[in-house]
Design a protein around this motif. Structure first.
Motif, PDB file in Angstrom:
ATOM      1  N   ARG A 299       0.831  -1.202   0.000  1.00 41.24           N
ATOM      2  CA  ARG A 299       0.000   0.000   0.000  1.00 41.24           C
ATOM      3  C   ARG A 299       0.870   1.258   0.000  1.00 41.24           C
ATOM      4  N   TRP A 300       1.975   1.222   0.742  1.00 36.52           N
ATOM      5  CA  TRP A 300       2.869   2.379   0.789  1.00 36.52           C
ATOM      6  C   TRP A 300       3.420   2.691  -0.602  1.00 36.52           C
ATOM      7  N   LEU A 301       3.813   1.669  -1.340  1.00 37.95           N
ATOM      8  CA  LEU A 301       4.321   1.882  -2.692  1.00 37.95           C
ATOM      9  C   LEU A 301       3.242   2.483  -3.587  1.00 37.95           C
ATOM     10  N   LEU A 302       2.023   1.965  -3.467  1.00 37.02           N
ATOM     11  CA  LEU A 302       0.914   2.500  -4.258  1.00 37.02           C
ATOM     12  C   LEU A 302       0.665   3.968  -3.923  1.00 37.02           C
ATOM     13  N   GLU A 303       0.673   4.286  -2.631  1.00 40.38           N
ATOM     14  CA  GLU A 303       0.435   5.670  -2.211  1.00 40.38           C
ATOM     15  C   GLU A 303       1.549   6.591  -2.719  1.00 40.38           C
ATOM     16  N   GLN A 304       2.791   6.108  -2.688  1.00 42.84           N
ATOM     17  CA  GLN A 304       3.897   6.917  -3.187  1.00 42.84           C
ATOM     18  C   GLN A 304       3.776   7.160  -4.683  1.00 42.84           C
ATOM     19  N   TRP A 305       3.391   6.127  -5.424  1.00 40.00           N
ATOM     20  CA  TRP A 305       3.201   6.290  -6.873  1.00 40.00           C
ATOM     21  C   TRP A 305       2.090   7.293  -7.153  1.00 40.00           C
ATOM     22  N   LEU A 306       0.990   7.181  -6.417  1.00 39.14           N
ATOM     23  CA  LEU A 306      -0.134   8.092  -6.608  1.00 39.14           C
ATOM     24  C   LEU A 306       0.281   9.527  -6.306  1.00 39.14           C
ATOM     25  N   LEU A 307       1.033   9.717  -5.225  1.00 42.30           N
ATOM     26  CA  LEU A 307       1.500  11.053  -4.865  1.00 42.30           C
ATOM     27  C   LEU A 307       2.391  11.633  -5.955  1.00 42.30           C
ATOM     28  N   GLU A 308       3.294  10.829  -6.480  1.00 42.36           N
ATOM     29  CA  GLU A 308       4.194  11.317  -7.526  1.00 42.36           C
ATOM     30  C   GLU A 308       3.434  11.663  -8.799  1.00 42.36           C
ATOM     31  N   GLN A 309       2.384  10.907  -9.105  1.00 39.85           N
ATOM     32  CA  GLN A 309       1.565  11.230 -10.280  1.00 39.85           C
ATOM     33  C   GLN A 309       0.850  12.559 -10.094  1.00 39.85           C
ATOM     34  N   TRP A 310       0.302  12.784  -8.908  1.00 38.71           N
ATOM     35  CA  TRP A 310      -0.385  14.047  -8.638  1.00 38.71           C
ATOM     36  C   TRP A 310       0.587  15.227  -8.712  1.00 38.71           C
ATOM     37  N   LEU A 311       1.783  15.040  -8.149  1.00 37.43           N
ATOM     38  CA  LEU A 311       2.775  16.113  -8.196  1.00 37.43           C
ATOM     39  C   LEU A 311       3.181  16.415  -9.635  1.00 37.43           C
ATOM     40  N   ALA A 312       3.333  15.364 -10.436  1.00 41.00           N
ATOM     41  CA  ALA A 312       3.699  15.563 -11.841  1.00 41.00           C
ATOM     42  C   ALA A 312       2.603  16.317 -12.590  1.00 41.00           C
TER      43      ALA A 312
END
Length: 319
Positions: A299-312
């Motif tokens: 879940r942590w990896l998924l949340e990090q990926w989601l955060l990076e997508q939003w930032l991008a």
């Protein structure tokens, strides 16, 4: 990361270290006199034969002091030394059958991860992994003789051939695979309806972590990756695995499930964000996508990926 997610042990930002737990104090493991002196005032986690911890009426650890267990067959010599708390108090674990002590109930390590304070839950995870190792190494794998316990529970020495047996941890890679806009998630047949997670598998002998990432992704999804990089790790005491988390970039293609997976597919940001909102609202029981539990590194990896997508997306919109 909250205090009730002890298995995450992942950095929350660049250069940050995980939250402090017990000092494992390796220097004391060979000092039997010191361990005996610590025993009386130590907190002792008691585990039943199935690895469940004895708990009090509130579901918290029934961790009596060593002096309270003097009526049982166990003592510091039969217990595993877990380490020292910040205040200097020692923690041990002991099989409940060796202690003359009763408690209102028991709790498994996964449930404790969501309910106990960080220090106690992390100590339980450590104790459960060590108990599992002891249960399976009572006899020497080389000659079959009995292994005696030494070094505060962290070594078993064969009484026949003298071979030393140490606790083992099985490394496994867990990887968030992306094509730049979507995240690759798979599900096993026995999981709850709609549950998907990132790809994972054990590292094989003679294999680097990066090779394991590429092999597992190809074996389970049929996709090749162009590159991968390490992000964080998590002890997973079910019973004794170390999860090593990666991000990976996939070479374009459509996935196909292996024999290990019932389904594997790409999910875009909106689908994952919607699943996250449904979960937070308590409305995900019939959702097409349900995310892995919050205490897991998947879940942590998924949340990090989601955060990076939003930032991008924000950076692109601002440019």
């Amino acid at each position: 990361m909250s205090a009730t997610q002890p298995f995450a042990f992942v950095p929350t930002g660049p250069g940050e270290l995980p939250a402090a737990t017990l000092d494992r104090a390796d220097r004391l493991r060979t000092d039997d006199a010191a361990l005996d002196a610590l025993w009386a005032d130590a907190r002792v986690l008691l585990l039943d034969a199935e690895g469940r911890a004895l708990v009090d009426e509130h579901g918290l650890p029934a961790a009596p002091r060593g002096v309270e267990l003097s009526g049982g067959a166990g003592g510091s010599g039969m217990a595993t030394f877990l380490g020292l708390a910040a205040d200097g108090q020692a923690w041990f674990s002991l099989d409940a059958e060796l202690a003359a002590y009763t408690a209102p109930g028991t709790l498994d390590v996964r449930s404790a991860a969501a309910a106990w304070p960080m220090q106690e839950a992390a100590a339980f995870a450590q104790a459960r992994a060590m108990q599992h190792w002891h249960q399976r190494h009572r006899h020497c794998g080389a000659c079959g003789a009995h292994n005696r316990v030494e070094r505060g529970g962290w070594l078993r020495r064969c009484g026949g051939c003298g071979i030393e047996h140490y606790p083992r941890t099985d490394p496994a890679v867990i990887v968030a695979v992306s094509d730049g806009e979507r995240l690759l998630l798979g599900r096993q047949a026995g999981w709850p309806a709609g549950r998907y997670s990132v790809i994972a598998g054990f590292v094989e002998p003679g294999e680097s972590l990066e090779q394991a990432v590429a092999r597992e992704v190809e074996e389970e999804t049929g996709l090749a990756i162009a590159r991968c990089h390490y992000r964080a790790s998590q002890p997973w005491p079910f019973p004794g695995t170390l999860m090593l988390g990666f991000f990976a970039d996939a070479i374009a293609g459509e996935p196909r499930p292996s024999d290990e997976l019932e389904d594997v597919r790409w999910f875009d940001v909106d689908s994952i964000a919607d699943a996250r909102r449904r979960e937070q609202a308590g409305d995900d029981s019939k959702a097409a996508l349900r995310l892995s539990p919050s205490l897991s590194i998947s879940r942590w990896l998924l949340e990090q990926w989601l955060l990076e997508q939003w930032l991008a997306e924000r950076m692109a919109a601002a440019s």
